[in-house]
Write an enzyme that holds these catalytic residues in place. Sequence first.
Site, PDB file in Angstrom:
ATOM      1  N   HIS A  84     -23.768 -59.176  -6.951  1.00  0.00           N
ATOM      2  CA  HIS A  84     -23.637 -59.929  -5.696  1.00  0.00           C
ATOM      3  C   HIS A  84     -24.815 -60.857  -5.440  1.00  0.00           C
ATOM      4  O   HIS A  84     -25.939 -60.402  -5.232  1.00  0.00           O
ATOM      5  CB  HIS A  84     -23.468 -58.926  -4.538  1.00  0.00           C
ATOM      6  CG  HIS A  84     -23.383 -59.580  -3.210  1.00  0.00           C
ATOM      7  ND1 HIS A  84     -24.119 -59.170  -2.131  1.00  0.00           N
ATOM      8  CD2 HIS A  84     -22.667 -60.644  -2.787  1.00  0.00           C
ATOM      9  CE1 HIS A  84     -23.847 -59.940  -1.106  1.00  0.00           C
ATOM     10  NE2 HIS A  84     -22.971 -60.850  -1.483  1.00  0.00           N
ATOM     11  N   SER A  90     -18.977 -59.041  -1.909  1.00  0.00           N
ATOM     12  CA  SER A  90     -19.841 -58.106  -1.186  1.00  0.00           C
ATOM     13  C   SER A  90     -18.998 -57.138  -0.386  1.00  0.00           C
ATOM     14  O   SER A  90     -19.507 -56.163   0.154  1.00  0.00           O
ATOM     15  CB  SER A  90     -20.749 -58.863  -0.226  1.00  0.00           C
ATOM     16  OG  SER A  90     -19.956 -59.541   0.712  1.00  0.00           O
ATOM     17  N   ASN A 116     -26.239 -57.242   3.346  1.00  0.00           N
ATOM     18  CA  ASN A 116     -25.233 -57.668   4.319  1.00  0.00           C
ATOM     19  C   ASN A 116     -25.016 -56.655   5.437  1.00  0.00           C
ATOM     20  O   ASN A 116     -24.609 -57.026   6.533  1.00  0.00           O
ATOM     21  CB  ASN A 116     -23.894 -57.946   3.627  1.00  0.00           C
ATOM     22  CG  ASN A 116     -23.830 -59.362   3.103  1.00  0.00           C
ATOM     23  OD1 ASN A 116     -24.707 -60.178   3.377  1.00  0.00           O
ATOM     24  ND2 ASN A 116     -22.810 -59.665   2.344  1.00  0.00           N
ATOM     25  N   GLU A 120     -27.605 -58.111  -5.869  1.00  0.00           N
ATOM     26  CA  GLU A 120     -27.317 -56.679  -5.782  1.00  0.00           C
ATOM     27  C   GLU A 120     -26.370 -56.286  -6.922  1.00  0.00           C
ATOM     28  O   GLU A 120     -25.319 -56.899  -7.100  1.00  0.00           O
ATOM     29  CB  GLU A 120     -26.678 -56.353  -4.426  1.00  0.00           C
ATOM     30  CG  GLU A 120     -27.661 -56.522  -3.274  1.00  0.00           C
ATOM     31  CD  GLU A 120     -27.039 -56.392  -1.888  1.00  0.00           C
ATOM     32  OE1 GLU A 120     -27.670 -55.800  -1.006  1.00  0.00           O
ATOM     33  OE2 GLU A 120     -25.920 -56.897  -1.689  1.00  0.00           O
TER      34      GLU A 120
HETATM   35  N1  3HC Z   1     -27.674 -75.180  -1.814  1.00  0.00           N
HETATM   36  C1  3HC Z   1     -28.650 -75.243  -2.743  1.00  0.00           C
HETATM   37  N2  3HC Z   1     -29.939 -75.441  -2.440  1.00  0.00           N
HETATM   38  C2  3HC Z   1     -30.255 -75.583  -1.147  1.00  0.00           C
HETATM   39  C3  3HC Z   1     -29.289 -75.522  -0.112  1.00  0.00           C
HETATM   40  C4  3HC Z   1     -27.934 -75.307  -0.498  1.00  0.00           C
HETATM   41  N3  3HC Z   1     -26.935 -75.219   0.385  1.00  0.00           N
HETATM   42  N4  3HC Z   1     -29.892 -75.700   1.062  1.00  0.00           N
HETATM   43  C5  3HC Z   1     -31.199 -75.867   0.789  1.00  0.00           C
HETATM   44  N5  3HC Z   1     -31.420 -75.788  -0.543  1.00  0.00           N
HETATM   45  C6  3HC Z   1     -32.695 -75.873  -1.255  1.00  0.00           C
HETATM   46  C7  3HC Z   1     -33.004 -77.285  -1.612  1.00  0.00           C
HETATM   47  O1  3HC Z   1     -33.779 -77.301  -2.787  1.00  0.00           O
HETATM   48  C8  3HC Z   1     -33.842 -77.710  -0.436  1.00  0.00           C
HETATM   49  O2  3HC Z   1     -34.708 -78.754  -0.719  1.00  0.00           O
HETATM   50  P1  3HC Z   1     -34.190 -80.267  -0.758  1.00  0.00           P
HETATM   51  O3  3HC Z   1     -33.229 -80.459   0.372  1.00  0.00           O
HETATM   52  O4  3HC Z   1     -35.420 -81.026  -0.637  1.00  0.00           O
HETATM   53  O5  3HC Z   1     -33.558 -80.433  -2.100  1.00  0.00           O
HETATM   54  C9  3HC Z   1     -34.643 -76.479  -0.129  1.00  0.00           C
HETATM   55  O6  3HC Z   1     -33.732 -75.402  -0.376  1.00  0.00           O
HETATM   56  C10 3HC Z   1     -35.148 -76.430   1.292  1.00  0.00           C
HETATM   57  O7  3HC Z   1     -34.060 -76.695   2.170  1.00  0.00           O
HETATM   58  P2  3HC Z   1     -34.209 -77.251   3.648  1.00  0.00           P
HETATM   59  O8  3HC Z   1     -35.449 -78.070   3.749  1.00  0.00           O
HETATM   60  O9  3HC Z   1     -32.899 -77.871   4.024  1.00  0.00           O
HETATM   61  O10 3HC Z   1     -34.296 -75.991   4.580  1.00  0.00           O
HETATM   62  P3  3HC Z   1     -35.097 -74.624   4.465  1.00  0.00           P
HETATM   63  O11 3HC Z   1     -36.497 -74.822   4.069  1.00  0.00           O
HETATM   64  O12 3HC Z   1     -34.766 -73.896   5.721  1.00  0.00           O
HETATM   65  O13 3HC Z   1     -34.393 -73.843   3.270  1.00  0.00           O
HETATM   66  C11 3HC Z   1     -32.730 -72.182   2.918  1.00  0.00           C
HETATM   67  C12 3HC Z   1     -33.021 -73.641   3.229  1.00  0.00           C
HETATM   68  C13 3HC Z   1     -33.240 -71.842   1.533  1.00  0.00           C
HETATM   69  C14 3HC Z   1     -31.206 -72.037   2.952  1.00  0.00           C
HETATM   70  C15 3HC Z   1     -33.448 -71.275   3.965  1.00  0.00           C
HETATM   71  O14 3HC Z   1     -33.174 -71.758   5.267  1.00  0.00           O
HETATM   72  C16 3HC Z   1     -33.055 -69.834   3.897  1.00  0.00           C
HETATM   73  O15 3HC Z   1     -33.573 -69.068   3.111  1.00  0.00           O
HETATM   74  N6  3HC Z   1     -32.096 -69.444   4.764  1.00  0.00           N
HETATM   75  C17 3HC Z   1     -31.579 -68.087   4.808  1.00  0.00           C
HETATM   76  C18 3HC Z   1     -30.478 -67.952   3.793  1.00  0.00           C
HETATM   77  C19 3HC Z   1     -29.900 -66.563   3.781  1.00  0.00           C
HETATM   78  O16 3HC Z   1     -30.188 -65.693   4.592  1.00  0.00           O
HETATM   79  N7  3HC Z   1     -29.012 -66.345   2.822  1.00  0.00           N
HETATM   80  C20 3HC Z   1     -28.291 -65.083   2.696  1.00  0.00           C
HETATM   81  C21 3HC Z   1     -26.981 -65.238   3.353  1.00  0.00           C
HETATM   82  S1  3HC Z   1     -25.990 -63.787   3.272  1.00  0.00           S
HETATM   83  C22 3HC Z   1     -25.093 -63.976   1.864  1.00  0.00           C
HETATM   84  O17 3HC Z   1     -25.211 -64.931   1.158  1.00  0.00           O
HETATM   85  C23 3HC Z   1     -24.188 -62.873   1.538  1.00  0.00           C
HETATM   86  C24 3HC Z   1     -22.809 -63.306   1.136  1.00  0.00           C
HETATM   87  O18 3HC Z   1     -22.086 -62.144   0.792  1.00  0.00           O
HETATM   88  C25 3HC Z   1     -22.087 -64.113   2.183  1.00  0.00           C
END
Ligand code: 3HC
Length: 304
Positions: free
Chosen positions: A147, A126, A198, A159
């Site tokens: 991305h 990114s 981002n 993206e």
């Molecule tokens: N890997 C894979 N699947 C995951 C995971 C992980 N690290 N964390 C959670 N999950 C999945 C699982 O299926 C999980 O269910 P399970 O634990 O029963 O198997 C399900 O999501 C729900 O997880 P949780 O109950 O632990 O928690 P949430 O309901 O809060 O969901 C989340 C987790 C999907 C990560 C949610 O909190 C979310 O959408 N968070 C925001 C993530 C975000 O903003 N991402 C973008 C980041 S920026 C980026 O990536 C850019 C890069 O350039 C760095």
Amino acid sequence: MTEPSIDKVNNILVVGAGAMGSQIGMVCSLAGYGVTVQDIDEGMLEKAQEQLRARMARNVEKGRMEQNEVNAAFDRMSFTNDLEGSASETDFVIEAAVEKLDVKRELFGKLDEAAPEHAILATNSSTIVSSQVADATDRSDRVCNMHFFNPALVMKCVEVVRGPKTSDATVETTVELTRRIGKAPVVLSKEISGFVANRILGALRDEAISLHEKGVASIEDIDTACKTALGHPMGPFELMDLTGIDVGYYVKMARYEESGDPKDKPKKSVVEKFEKNELGRKTGKGWYEYDEQGRKKAPSESEV
Ligand code: 3HC
């Protein structure tokens, strides 16, 4: 020259078996593609397989997937150290290695030598726009950014960023591949560091860190505000721990190198975490502490 086309994409090579690379590989194999995940570090390859198997087992347990679907996806996947060998048999490369330009340029040079002519070389970066690696190859028209977001198994957005020399066929193929693996493409017609999501996230994150550094509120309360006032699924500090404080650090350094503006440098508390190797979930400690299962414990002692 053989133009890239979605009809030619059968085998995908993912370079880098970190959390992003391994999950991107799994997404592609679940969608029916043959996938090779390559990493120079044998330990990373083993860890990736273990984590993916555990994640998929949970999906089966929870009734989200059938066991035979998961077995078939793993049958389509292989894990290897061999970059050149796997590149020679691929139709599409997604590079998800460390966010360092010199490493990526060397990789792209090798991939270009080994991969078939029709293969697209995409980078999941990114921060490093694809034109910075495209000129290490003889196929700038078949290089772009693709991305994904963390966790790649869950987040829908991808993206697709066009570099100045990226061809229409490359953009079209990458967009169509994004759709076929069940993701939502967002196309950027020109390069800009950080892309769309981002850049927006970075602005929010900067404000959160600055509020914390000024002693206005604890990291927990700032996270709570984002979740309960703004409806974000995670607070900015929780999210930094998920994506890796080092990733955020490198993003900022790259932005600063590009702009020369001291405001773009990583914030003081981020530099401290980075130097102490407190990088988030992956090191067991970041803004928060995590147990062996990756569950969040109390906030780190070192705050405010
Ligand atoms: N890997 C894979 N699947 C995951 C995971 C992980 N690290 N964390 C959670 N999950 C999945 C699982 O299926 C999980 O269910 P399970 O634990 O029963 O198997 C399900 O999501 C729900 O997880 P949780 O109950 O632990 O928690 P949430 O309901 O809060 O969901 C989340 C987790 C999907 C990560 C949610 O909190 C979310 O959408 N968070 C925001 C993530 C975000 O903003 N991402 C973008 C980041 S920026 C980026 O990536 C850019 C890069 O350039 C760095």
